[in-house]
Motif scaffolding. Structure first.
Motif, PDB file in Angstrom:
ATOM      1  N   ASN A  51       0.844  -1.189   0.000  1.00  0.00           N
ATOM      2  CA  ASN A  51       0.000   0.000   0.000  1.00  0.00           C
ATOM      3  C   ASN A  51       0.885   1.248   0.000  1.00  0.00           C
ATOM      4  N   PHE A  52       0.281   2.396  -0.165  1.00  0.00           N
ATOM      5  CA  PHE A  52       1.042   3.634  -0.273  1.00  0.00           C
ATOM      6  C   PHE A  52       1.611   4.095   1.062  1.00  0.00           C
ATOM      7  N   VAL A  53       0.983   3.710   2.150  1.00  0.00           N
ATOM      8  CA  VAL A  53       1.403   4.171   3.467  1.00  0.00           C
ATOM      9  C   VAL A  53       1.914   2.980   4.273  1.00  0.00           C
ATOM     10  N   GLY A  54       3.085   3.091   4.814  1.00  0.00           N
ATOM     11  CA  GLY A  54       3.586   2.076   5.723  1.00  0.00           C
ATOM     12  C   GLY A  54       4.183   0.847   5.074  1.00  0.00           C
ATOM     13  N   ARG A  55       4.155   0.749   3.764  1.00  0.00           N
ATOM     14  CA  ARG A  55       4.736  -0.378   3.058  1.00  0.00           C
ATOM     15  C   ARG A  55       4.190  -1.728   3.502  1.00  0.00           C
ATOM     16  N   ALA A  56       2.937  -1.762   3.933  1.00  0.00           N
ATOM     17  CA  ALA A  56       2.291  -3.033   4.302  1.00  0.00           C
ATOM     18  C   ALA A  56       1.824  -3.734   3.028  1.00  0.00           C
ATOM     19  N   PRO A  57       1.963  -5.060   2.953  1.00  0.00           N
ATOM     20  CA  PRO A  57       1.506  -5.780   1.770  1.00  0.00           C
ATOM     21  C   PRO A  57       0.003  -5.577   1.532  1.00  0.00           C
ATOM     22  N   LYS A  58      -0.356  -5.331   0.276  1.00  0.00           N
ATOM     23  CA  LYS A  58      -1.762  -5.162  -0.094  1.00  0.00           C
ATOM     24  C   LYS A  58      -2.269  -6.383  -0.849  1.00  0.00           C
ATOM     25  N   VAL A  59      -1.437  -6.952  -1.719  1.00  0.00           N
ATOM     26  CA  VAL A  59      -1.839  -8.125  -2.493  1.00  0.00           C
ATOM     27  C   VAL A  59      -0.588  -8.895  -2.909  1.00  0.00           C
ATOM     28  N   GLY A  60      -0.719 -10.227  -2.961  1.00  0.00           N
ATOM     29  CA  GLY A  60       0.376 -11.081  -3.407  1.00  0.00           C
ATOM     30  C   GLY A  60      -0.116 -12.075  -4.446  1.00  0.00           C
TER      31      GLY A  60
END
Length: 154
Positions: A51-60
């Motif tokens: 995602n744009f904030v926090g570099r958390a995975p959004k999709v793999g």
């Protein structure tokens, strides 16, 4: 009010847990749960986008790879969303999804419905096995996201 806070807190905790599990694969050779291992006998490509904030995975996305007449072929094995939803492909319930490989600078993977494009900036076929390389996701659903991919089992 208390119920809303409890549900919101549980959802946030679940999202955080999923993100932590996926990120664990960035720092250690073991993949996150649900991700095809890089040491499997079947050659694979795993890509995750943040995602744009926090570099958390959004999709793999996980693909099984093969070479037919020297052109690489990519069949989608699964797709994991940030909310924990996982779709497995190639089973009776979900048919296989063969993505198109477009050679170029950079090479691209294009979904069967042409809705998602993955740009493989550091892809070098079997020479990029085991190491993470930069990738980009282009789609209306996910927008433009940065991410990383790695090949395994080659």
């Amino acid at each position: 009010m208390k119920r809303t806070l409890a549900v919101s807190g549980a959802a946030a905790l679940a999202a955080f847990g999923f993100a932590a599990l996926l990120l664990r694969g960035l720092d250690h050779p073991q993949p996150a749960p649900g991700v095809v291992a890089t040491t499997s006998a079947m050659p694979t490509l795993y890509c995750e986008f943040y995602n744009f904030v926090g570099r958390a995975p959004k999709v793999g996305f996980t693909f099984s790879t093969s070479r037919a007449n020297e052109a690489p072929a990519f069949a989608q094995v699964n797709q994991i969303e940030a909310d924990g939803t996982r779709t497995a492909f190639g089973a009776d319930s979900e048919p296989s999804r063969n993505w198109t490989f477009e050679a170029g600078d950079p090479p691209n993977l294009v979904s069967p419905d042409d809705a998602i494009r993955i740009l493989l900036y550091g892809y070098e076929g079997t020479t990029s096995a085991g190491t993470w390389f930069e990738a980009g996701l282009r789609s209306i659903q996910y927008l433009n996201l940065d991410g990383k991919c790695r090949c395994g089992g080659v």
